[in-house]
Design an enzyme around this catalytic site. Structure first.
Site, PDB file in Angstrom:
ATOM      1  N   HIS A  70       0.824  -1.246   0.049  1.00  0.00           N
ATOM      2  CA  HIS A  70       0.051  -0.135   0.063  1.00  0.00           C
ATOM      3  C   HIS A  70       0.857   1.208  -0.075  1.00  0.00           C
ATOM      4  CE1 HIS A  70      -4.118  -1.431   1.246  1.00  0.00           C
ATOM      5  NE2 HIS A  70      -3.600  -2.414   0.426  1.00  0.00           N
ATOM      6  N   TYR A  77      -8.867   6.004   7.577  1.00  0.00           N
ATOM      7  CA  TYR A  77      -8.787   6.382   9.047  1.00  0.00           C
ATOM      8  C   TYR A  77      -9.906   7.462   9.129  1.00  0.00           C
ATOM      9  CZ  TYR A  77      -4.627   3.492  10.097  1.00  0.00           C
ATOM     10  OH  TYR A  77      -3.798   2.732  10.194  1.00  0.00           O
ATOM     11  N   PRO A 116      -3.176   0.846  19.326  1.00  0.00           N
ATOM     12  CA  PRO A 116      -3.087   0.156  17.855  1.00  0.00           C
ATOM     13  C   PRO A 116      -3.044   1.270  16.656  1.00  0.00           C
ATOM     14  CG  PRO A 116      -5.365  -0.343  18.604  1.00  0.00           C
ATOM     15  CD  PRO A 116      -4.495   0.365  19.801  1.00  0.00           C
ATOM     16  N   LYS A 160       1.756  -0.109  15.030  1.00  0.00           N
ATOM     17  CA  LYS A 160       3.192  -0.301  15.503  1.00  0.00           C
ATOM     18  C   LYS A 160       3.272  -1.439  16.273  1.00  0.00           C
ATOM     19  CE  LYS A 160       4.551   3.074  13.189  1.00  0.00           C
ATOM     20  NZ  LYS A 160       4.956   2.736  12.075  1.00  0.00           N
ATOM     21  N   TYR A 180       4.591   6.414   9.821  1.00  0.00           N
ATOM     22  CA  TYR A 180       3.636   5.122   9.682  1.00  0.00           C
ATOM     23  C   TYR A 180       4.525   4.103   8.815  1.00  0.00           C
ATOM     24  CZ  TYR A 180      -0.800   2.804   8.327  1.00  0.00           C
ATOM     25  OH  TYR A 180      -1.805   1.919   8.274  1.00  0.00           O
TER      26      TYR A 180
HETATM   27  P1  FAD Z   1       2.117 -11.958  21.416  1.00  0.00           P
HETATM   28  O1  FAD Z   1       1.754 -11.825  20.096  1.00  0.00           O
HETATM   29  O2  FAD Z   1       1.185 -11.426  22.581  1.00  0.00           O
HETATM   30  O3  FAD Z   1       2.877 -13.357  21.654  1.00  0.00           O
HETATM   31  C1  FAD Z   1       3.304 -13.880  22.879  1.00  0.00           C
HETATM   32  C2  FAD Z   1       3.001 -15.213  22.886  1.00  0.00           C
HETATM   33  O4  FAD Z   1       3.509 -15.684  24.235  1.00  0.00           O
HETATM   34  C3  FAD Z   1       1.765 -15.631  22.725  1.00  0.00           C
HETATM   35  O5  FAD Z   1       1.681 -16.618  21.833  1.00  0.00           O
HETATM   36  C4  FAD Z   1       1.259 -16.211  24.005  1.00  0.00           C
HETATM   37  O6  FAD Z   1       0.295 -17.174  24.219  1.00  0.00           O
HETATM   38  C5  FAD Z   1       2.604 -16.592  24.657  1.00  0.00           C
HETATM   39  N1  FAD Z   1       2.710 -16.892  26.136  1.00  0.00           N
HETATM   40  C6  FAD Z   1       2.074 -15.877  27.092  1.00  0.00           C
HETATM   41  N2  FAD Z   1       2.452 -16.370  28.301  1.00  0.00           N
HETATM   42  C7  FAD Z   1       3.165 -17.387  28.349  1.00  0.00           C
HETATM   43  C8  FAD Z   1       3.658 -18.080  29.095  1.00  0.00           C
HETATM   44  N3  FAD Z   1       3.667 -18.074  30.345  1.00  0.00           N
HETATM   45  N4  FAD Z   1       4.307 -19.366  28.646  1.00  0.00           N
HETATM   46  C9  FAD Z   1       4.511 -19.469  27.451  1.00  0.00           C
HETATM   47  N5  FAD Z   1       3.977 -18.760  26.334  1.00  0.00           N
HETATM   48  C10 FAD Z   1       3.413 -17.704  26.779  1.00  0.00           C
HETATM   49  N6  FAD Z   1      -1.030  -4.238  16.762  1.00  0.00           N
HETATM   50  C11 FAD Z   1      -1.218  -3.706  15.694  1.00  0.00           C
HETATM   51  O7  FAD Z   1      -0.172  -3.296  15.151  1.00  0.00           O
HETATM   52  N7  FAD Z   1      -2.412  -3.466  14.906  1.00  0.00           N
HETATM   53  C12 FAD Z   1      -3.590  -4.061  15.491  1.00  0.00           C
HETATM   54  O8  FAD Z   1      -4.799  -4.178  14.982  1.00  0.00           O
HETATM   55  C13 FAD Z   1      -3.441  -4.726  16.735  1.00  0.00           C
HETATM   56  N8  FAD Z   1      -4.618  -5.464  17.230  1.00  0.00           N
HETATM   57  C14 FAD Z   1      -4.407  -6.072  18.691  1.00  0.00           C
HETATM   58  C15 FAD Z   1      -5.261  -6.646  19.319  1.00  0.00           C
HETATM   59  C16 FAD Z   1      -5.142  -7.346  20.348  1.00  0.00           C
HETATM   60  C17 FAD Z   1      -6.472  -8.109  21.019  1.00  0.00           C
HETATM   61  C18 FAD Z   1      -3.943  -7.555  20.913  1.00  0.00           C
HETATM   62  C19 FAD Z   1      -3.701  -8.227  22.297  1.00  0.00           C
HETATM   63  C20 FAD Z   1      -3.044  -6.816  20.303  1.00  0.00           C
HETATM   64  C21 FAD Z   1      -3.145  -6.207  19.070  1.00  0.00           C
HETATM   65  N9  FAD Z   1      -2.086  -5.558  18.265  1.00  0.00           N
HETATM   66  C22 FAD Z   1      -2.136  -5.013  17.381  1.00  0.00           C
HETATM   67  C23 FAD Z   1      -0.618  -5.591  19.089  1.00  0.00           C
HETATM   68  C24 FAD Z   1       0.092  -6.649  18.265  1.00  0.00           C
HETATM   69  O9  FAD Z   1      -0.637  -7.855  17.951  1.00  0.00           O
HETATM   70  C25 FAD Z   1       1.286  -7.006  19.114  1.00  0.00           C
HETATM   71  O10 FAD Z   1       1.921  -5.954  19.185  1.00  0.00           O
HETATM   72  C26 FAD Z   1       2.092  -8.306  18.640  1.00  0.00           C
HETATM   73  O11 FAD Z   1       1.276  -9.499  18.700  1.00  0.00           O
HETATM   74  C27 FAD Z   1       3.268  -8.415  19.765  1.00  0.00           C
HETATM   75  O12 FAD Z   1       4.008  -9.681  19.482  1.00  0.00           O
HETATM   76  P2  FAD Z   1       4.472 -10.354  20.552  1.00  0.00           P
HETATM   77  O13 FAD Z   1       5.036 -11.533  19.963  1.00  0.00           O
HETATM   78  O14 FAD Z   1       5.500  -9.644  21.208  1.00  0.00           O
HETATM   79  O15 FAD Z   1       3.389 -10.831  21.843  1.00  0.00           O
HETATM   80  C1  DHB Z   2      -5.103  -2.654  11.326  1.00  0.00           C
HETATM   81  C2  DHB Z   2      -4.917  -2.403  12.462  1.00  0.00           C
HETATM   82  C3  DHB Z   2      -4.390  -1.051  12.756  1.00  0.00           C
HETATM   83  O1  DHB Z   2      -4.153  -0.766  13.994  1.00  0.00           O
HETATM   84  C4  DHB Z   2      -4.082  -0.207  11.880  1.00  0.00           C
HETATM   85  O2  DHB Z   2      -3.618   1.070  12.401  1.00  0.00           O
HETATM   86  C5  DHB Z   2      -4.409  -0.422  10.722  1.00  0.00           C
HETATM   87  C6  DHB Z   2      -4.716  -1.535  10.318  1.00  0.00           C
HETATM   88  C7  DHB Z   2      -5.496  -3.850  10.808  1.00  0.00           C
HETATM   89  O3  DHB Z   2      -5.820  -4.711  11.908  1.00  0.00           O
HETATM   90  O4  DHB Z   2      -5.754  -4.302   9.525  1.00  0.00           O
END
Ligand code: FAD
Ligand code: DHB
Length: 394
Positions: A72, A201, A293, A297, A385
């Site tokens: 995009h 947005y 969100p 980022k 962004y």
């Molecule tokens: P996570 O993806 O949370 O991975 C952590 C992993 O550790 C998980 O698989 C979990 O099951 C595992 N875990 C936890 N505790 C334990 C334990 N004790 N032992 C073993 N394993 C464990 N970001 C965006 O940019 N846009 C979005 O739209 C967006 N929507 C989101 C919606 C939700 C509901 C959430 C919670 C987050 C969202 N985020 C979004 C943020 C983005 O998804 C996260 O920043 C990203 O997943 C971070 O990756 P991570 O690997 O650090 O953590």
């Molecule tokens: C999506 C999530 C976001 O937080 C954003 O700024 C743009 C797109 C998505 O889940 O597609």
């Protein structure tokens, strides 16, 4: 069990780290509390920064992303019933973003890990990190009903916001910085082709709305709602009507509607834990920081952290030099705070605070008007962004 780097969590952070270390010949064990289908199906982020896509390619995990993801070159801002495009390449010297869902990134990385034969234990819940400040840190975990110990040279806490790794940093050394917002996002998946070819947005007096994509036939849509909203309280027609109202423009078309297949509410939060290292424990991704969100980022920060950590671990393994490991926390936190700043500012620009006065509304519209009409303001948004280059990491 014994390994060089024990990785807690198979989210984007843990999986990318395992892949980068495997490519450099460093042995890892990944332990993940949930099962594979849960990890692969968890609906979260959708936008990959330019640099994140480059890291996935460099890790040999970019093939399906390049085939099925969509580049995009801009986003659309809507306010006051008007639309304004922000063109990324012309404002950033050629940068863009990739629309490719977190679910797909995780599926690709899990498939590669299992193909490589590296240990990835699902249903293995870390209980505690012990001895982080000694030469032999351990992860105590439960797997198949039994408590076990993983002995490591280093531990990577990639276990997300609700994980256990962060708790191993003594309270006396921890500093946390936090903001809770009085609203959340109601997020839905729809079996409907995206109504617009770029992300939209929208700022509206009734609250923020976002039109995003998952594929040519699936849309991802968000509405600002009060933080304590029960997603079941929102009917499908009500959601479509509200999206249409908040995204409406003068002479604009209707949204393409379809059945909603998932519905959830995410609270908005900013959070940073400092430092991101304690002894031989390194925190990465949501385990160390959360951004609201808006601006997408979270996933990108997680990948930036582990790329930085992988480079430092590889340098140490090859030369014995600990300089990059010693710099890990400070290196990551500079980037983290820039993302905190941007996510907070974009959230404030586009959401309606429940206590907003008419003066606040006018200021918000004036700020949006500035983005629409000032090239430096648009360039600032586009640079943040699409993400700054990860200098020296690749
Ligand atoms: P996570 O993806 O949370 O991975 C952590 C992993 O550790 C998980 O698989 C979990 O099951 C595992 N875990 C936890 N505790 C334990 C334990 N004790 N032992 C073993 N394993 C464990 N970001 C965006 O940019 N846009 C979005 O739209 C967006 N929507 C989101 C919606 C939700 C509901 C959430 C919670 C987050 C969202 N985020 C979004 C943020 C983005 O998804 C996260 O920043 C990203 O997943 C971070 O990756 P991570 O690997 O650090 O953590
Ligand atoms: C999506 C999530 C976001 O937080 C954003 O700024 C743009 C797109 C998505 O889940 O597609």
């Amino acid at each position: 069990m014994r390994t060089q780097v024990g990785i807690i969590g198979a989210g984007p952070a843990g999986l990318v780290l395992a892949r980068l270390l495997h490519a450099a010949g460093i042995e890892t064990v990944v332990i993940e509390a949930r099962d594979r289908s849960y990890v692969e199906g968890r609906q979260r982020a959708g936008i990959l920064e330019h640099g994140t896509a480059d890291i996935l390619r460099a890790a040999g995990a970019g093939e399906r992303m390049d085939r099925e993801g969509h580049r995009h070159d801009g986003i659309e801002l809507r306010f006051d019933r008007r639309r304004h495009r922000v063109d990324f390449p012309s404002l950033t010297g050629g940068r863009s973003v990739m629309v490719y869902a977190q679910t797909e990134v995780c599926k690709d990385l899990i498939a590669l890990r299992l193909r490589d034969g590296g240990p990835l234990l699902f249903g293995a819940e870390a209980l505690a990190v012990e001895g982080a400040d000694t030469g032999r840190p351990r992860v105590r975990y439960r797997h198949e009903g039994r408590e076990r110990t993983l002995e490591c040279a280093y531990v990577a806490g990639c276990d997300g916001f609700w994980g256990v790794a962060r708790a191993a940093v003594p309270a006396a050394l921890s500093r946390t910085y936090e903001r809770a917002y009085p609203y959340g996002w109601l997020g839905v998946l729809a079996d409907a082709p995206p109504s617009h070819d770029e992300l939209v947005y929208a700022r509206h007096d009734r609250g923020f709305a976002l039109l995003s994509h998952r594929s040519p036939t699936v849309s991802r849509l968000y509405l600002q709602v009060p933080a304590d909203t029960d997603p079941a309280a929102w009917g499908d027609t009500q959601i479509w009507d509200e999206l249409e109202r908040r995204c409406a423009t003068e002479g604009g078309g209707r949204l393409t509607r379809g059945p909603l297949t998932a519905k959830s509410v995410t609270p908005l939060r900013s959070y940073v834990h400092e430092p991101m290292r304690y002894g031989r424990l390194f925190l990465a991704g949501d385990a160390a920081h959360i951004v609201p969100p808006t601006g997408a980022k979270g996933l990108n920060l997680a990948v930036g952290d582990v790329a930085t950590l992988a480079r430092a671990l590889v340098a140490h393994a090859r030369t014995g030099d600990t300089a990059l490991l010693d710099a890990y926390s400070a290196t990551c936190l500079r980037r983290v705070w820039q993302a905190e700043r941007f996510s907070n500012a974009l959230t404030a620009l586009l959401h309606r605070h429940p206590d907003a006065t008419p003066f606040d509304d006018r200021l918000q519209l004036a700020q949006l008007d500035r983005v629409a009409t000032s090239r430096p303001a648009r360039a600032d948004l586009a640079e943040a962004y699409t993400g700054r280059p990860l200098d020296g990491v690749l």
